[in-house]
Design a protein around this motif. Structure first.
Motif, PDB file in Angstrom:
ATOM      1  N   LEU A  24     -12.436  -8.253   0.320  1.00 29.66           N
ATOM      2  CA  LEU A  24     -13.775  -8.821   0.398  1.00 29.66           C
ATOM      3  C   LEU A  24     -13.959  -9.939  -0.622  1.00 29.66           C
ATOM      4  CD1 LEU A  24     -16.534  -8.652   1.746  1.00 29.66           C
ATOM      5  CD2 LEU A  24     -17.199  -7.007  -0.005  1.00 29.66           C
ATOM      6  N   GLY A  25     -13.458  -9.736  -1.818  1.00 29.12           N
ATOM      7  CA  GLY A  25     -13.558 -10.768  -2.842  1.00 29.12           C
ATOM      8  C   GLY A  25     -12.799 -12.027  -2.460  1.00 29.12           C
ATOM      9  N   GLY A  26     -11.608 -11.880  -1.910  1.00 33.16           N
ATOM     10  CA  GLY A  26     -10.839 -13.040  -1.466  1.00 33.16           C
ATOM     11  C   GLY A  26     -11.523 -13.769  -0.331  1.00 33.16           C
ATOM     12  N   TYR A  27     -12.105 -13.016   0.579  1.00 34.19           N
ATOM     13  CA  TYR A  27     -12.817 -13.630   1.694  1.00 34.19           C
ATOM     14  C   TYR A  27     -14.035 -14.415   1.206  1.00 34.19           C
ATOM     15  CZ  TYR A  27     -15.574 -14.029   5.944  1.00 34.19           C
ATOM     16  OH  TYR A  27     -16.327 -14.514   6.969  1.00 34.19           O
ATOM     17  N   LEU A  28     -14.775 -13.839   0.281  1.00 39.55           N
ATOM     18  CA  LEU A  28     -15.964 -14.511  -0.233  1.00 39.55           C
ATOM     19  C   LEU A  28     -15.604 -15.713  -1.105  1.00 39.55           C
ATOM     20  CD1 LEU A  28     -18.203 -11.442  -1.086  1.00 39.55           C
ATOM     21  CD2 LEU A  28     -18.422 -13.014   0.842  1.00 39.55           C
ATOM     22  N   LEU A  29     -14.527 -15.612  -1.886  1.00 41.48           N
ATOM     23  CA  LEU A  29     -14.109 -16.747  -2.711  1.00 41.48           C
ATOM     24  C   LEU A  29     -13.591 -17.906  -1.876  1.00 41.48           C
ATOM     25  CD1 LEU A  29     -12.311 -15.240  -5.815  1.00 41.48           C
ATOM     26  CD2 LEU A  29     -14.345 -16.660  -5.778  1.00 41.48           C
ATOM     27  N   ALA A  30     -12.965 -17.608  -0.745  1.00 40.62           N
ATOM     28  CA  ALA A  30     -12.403 -18.665   0.096  1.00 40.62           C
ATOM     29  C   ALA A  30     -13.494 -19.530   0.704  1.00 40.62           C
ATOM     30  CB  ALA A  30     -11.552 -18.050   1.201  1.00 40.62           C
ATOM     31  N   ASP A  31     -14.688 -19.003   0.815  1.00 42.54           N
ATOM     32  CA  ASP A  31     -15.790 -19.758   1.427  1.00 42.54           C
ATOM     33  C   ASP A  31     -16.787 -20.254   0.383  1.00 42.54           C
ATOM     34  OD1 ASP A  31     -16.977 -20.850   3.679  1.00 42.54           O
ATOM     35  OD2 ASP A  31     -18.360 -19.174   3.903  1.00 42.54           O
ATOM     36  N   ILE A  84       0.842  -1.208   0.000  1.00 48.03           N
ATOM     37  CA  ILE A  84       0.000   0.000   0.000  1.00 48.03           C
ATOM     38  C   ILE A  84       0.872   1.251   0.000  1.00 48.03           C
ATOM     39  CG2 ILE A  84      -1.609   1.332   1.411  1.00 48.03           C
ATOM     40  CD1 ILE A  84      -2.989  -1.293   2.087  1.00 48.03           C
ATOM     41  N   LYS A  85       1.966   1.226   0.747  1.00 55.69           N
ATOM     42  CA  LYS A  85       2.846   2.393   0.802  1.00 55.69           C
ATOM     43  C   LYS A  85       3.599   2.610  -0.508  1.00 55.69           C
ATOM     44  CE  LYS A  85       2.348   4.221   4.783  1.00 55.69           C
ATOM     45  NZ  LYS A  85       1.842   5.574   4.902  1.00 55.69           N
ATOM     46  N   LEU A  86       4.045   1.537  -1.158  1.00 58.51           N
ATOM     47  CA  LEU A  86       4.855   1.683  -2.361  1.00 58.51           C
ATOM     48  C   LEU A  86       4.027   1.869  -3.624  1.00 58.51           C
ATOM     49  CD1 LEU A  86       7.593  -1.002  -1.617  1.00 58.51           C
ATOM     50  CD2 LEU A  86       7.775   1.475  -1.399  1.00 58.51           C
ATOM     51  N   ILE A  87       2.955   1.107  -3.774  1.00 59.40           N
ATOM     52  CA  ILE A  87       2.167   1.157  -5.007  1.00 59.40           C
ATOM     53  C   ILE A  87       1.061   2.207  -4.921  1.00 59.40           C
ATOM     54  CG2 ILE A  87       0.731  -0.204  -6.570  1.00 59.40           C
ATOM     55  CD1 ILE A  87       2.282  -2.650  -5.672  1.00 59.40           C
ATOM     56  N   ARG A  88       0.534   2.424  -3.745  1.00 57.07           N
ATOM     57  CA  ARG A  88      -0.528   3.402  -3.467  1.00 57.07           C
ATOM     58  C   ARG A  88      -1.798   3.182  -4.291  1.00 57.07           C
ATOM     59  NH1 ARG A  88       1.951   8.431  -0.974  1.00 57.07           N
ATOM     60  NH2 ARG A  88       4.077   7.776  -0.674  1.00 57.07           N
ATOM     61  N   PRO A  89      -2.394   1.973  -4.158  1.00 53.32           N
ATOM     62  CA  PRO A  89      -3.670   1.757  -4.854  1.00 53.32           C
ATOM     63  C   PRO A  89      -4.789   2.489  -4.110  1.00 53.32           C
ATOM     64  CG  PRO A  89      -3.169  -0.128  -3.492  1.00 53.32           C
ATOM     65  CD  PRO A  89      -1.992   0.797  -3.392  1.00 53.32           C
ATOM     66  N   PRO A  90      -5.901   2.738  -4.793  1.00 58.83           N
ATOM     67  CA  PRO A  90      -7.032   3.356  -4.100  1.00 58.83           C
ATOM     68  C   PRO A  90      -7.580   2.408  -3.024  1.00 58.83           C
ATOM     69  CG  PRO A  90      -7.523   2.998  -6.434  1.00 58.83           C
ATOM     70  CD  PRO A  90      -6.151   2.525  -6.206  1.00 58.83           C
ATOM     71  N   TRP A  91      -8.086   2.979  -1.947  1.00 64.57           N
ATOM     72  CA  TRP A  91      -8.567   2.168  -0.823  1.00 64.57           C
ATOM     73  C   TRP A  91      -9.750   1.298  -1.198  1.00 64.57           C
ATOM     74  CZ3 TRP A  91      -5.846   1.039   3.191  1.00 64.57           C
ATOM     75  CH2 TRP A  91      -4.817   1.886   3.569  1.00 64.57           C
ATOM     76  N   TRP A  92     -10.591   1.758  -2.135  1.00 56.95           N
ATOM     77  CA  TRP A  92     -11.727   0.947  -2.540  1.00 56.95           C
ATOM     78  C   TRP A  92     -11.262  -0.322  -3.246  1.00 56.95           C
ATOM     79  CZ3 TRP A  92     -12.240  -0.249  -7.623  1.00 56.95           C
ATOM     80  CH2 TRP A  92     -11.612   0.580  -8.544  1.00 56.95           C
ATOM     81  N   LEU A  93     -10.136  -0.235  -3.987  1.00 53.43           N
ATOM     82  CA  LEU A  93      -9.609  -1.413  -4.663  1.00 53.43           C
ATOM     83  C   LEU A  93      -9.069  -2.433  -3.657  1.00 53.43           C
ATOM     84  CD1 LEU A  93      -9.016  -2.696  -7.409  1.00 53.43           C
ATOM     85  CD2 LEU A  93      -6.824  -1.502  -7.394  1.00 53.43           C
ATOM     86  N   VAL A  94      -8.427  -1.946  -2.621  1.00 52.48           N
ATOM     87  CA  VAL A  94      -7.939  -2.827  -1.554  1.00 52.48           C
ATOM     88  C   VAL A  94      -9.122  -3.522  -0.881  1.00 52.48           C
ATOM     89  CG1 VAL A  94      -6.721  -2.900   0.653  1.00 52.48           C
ATOM     90  CG2 VAL A  94      -5.868  -1.453  -1.182  1.00 52.48           C
ATOM     91  N   ALA A  95     -10.176  -2.769  -0.608  1.00 53.51           N
ATOM     92  CA  ALA A  95     -11.358  -3.347   0.038  1.00 53.51           C
ATOM     93  C   ALA A  95     -12.028  -4.389  -0.859  1.00 53.51           C
ATOM     94  CB  ALA A  95     -12.346  -2.236   0.396  1.00 53.51           C
TER      95      ALA A  95
END
Length: 51
Positions: free
Chosen positions: A32-39, A17-28
């Protein structure tokens, strides 16, 4: 040296996050997508593809 997985993930995430600086909505969306896919039914498909 044994590093807990949660600590390594926090460190890599913080540096990313510090080096690439993506938007916070993309991180979220990724978290969330990874959490939902894992289940979901796709977890076994992803697991075999990664291994």
């Amino acid at each position: 040296m044994d590093v807990p997985l949660w600590l390594a993930l926090i460190a890599v995430g913080y540096l990313g996050i510090k080096l690439i600086r993506p938007p916070w909505w993309l991180v979220a969306v990724f978290l969330l997508g990874g959490y939902l896919l894992a289940d979901s039914f796709l977890a076994s498909v992803i697991n075999t593809a990664v291994k």
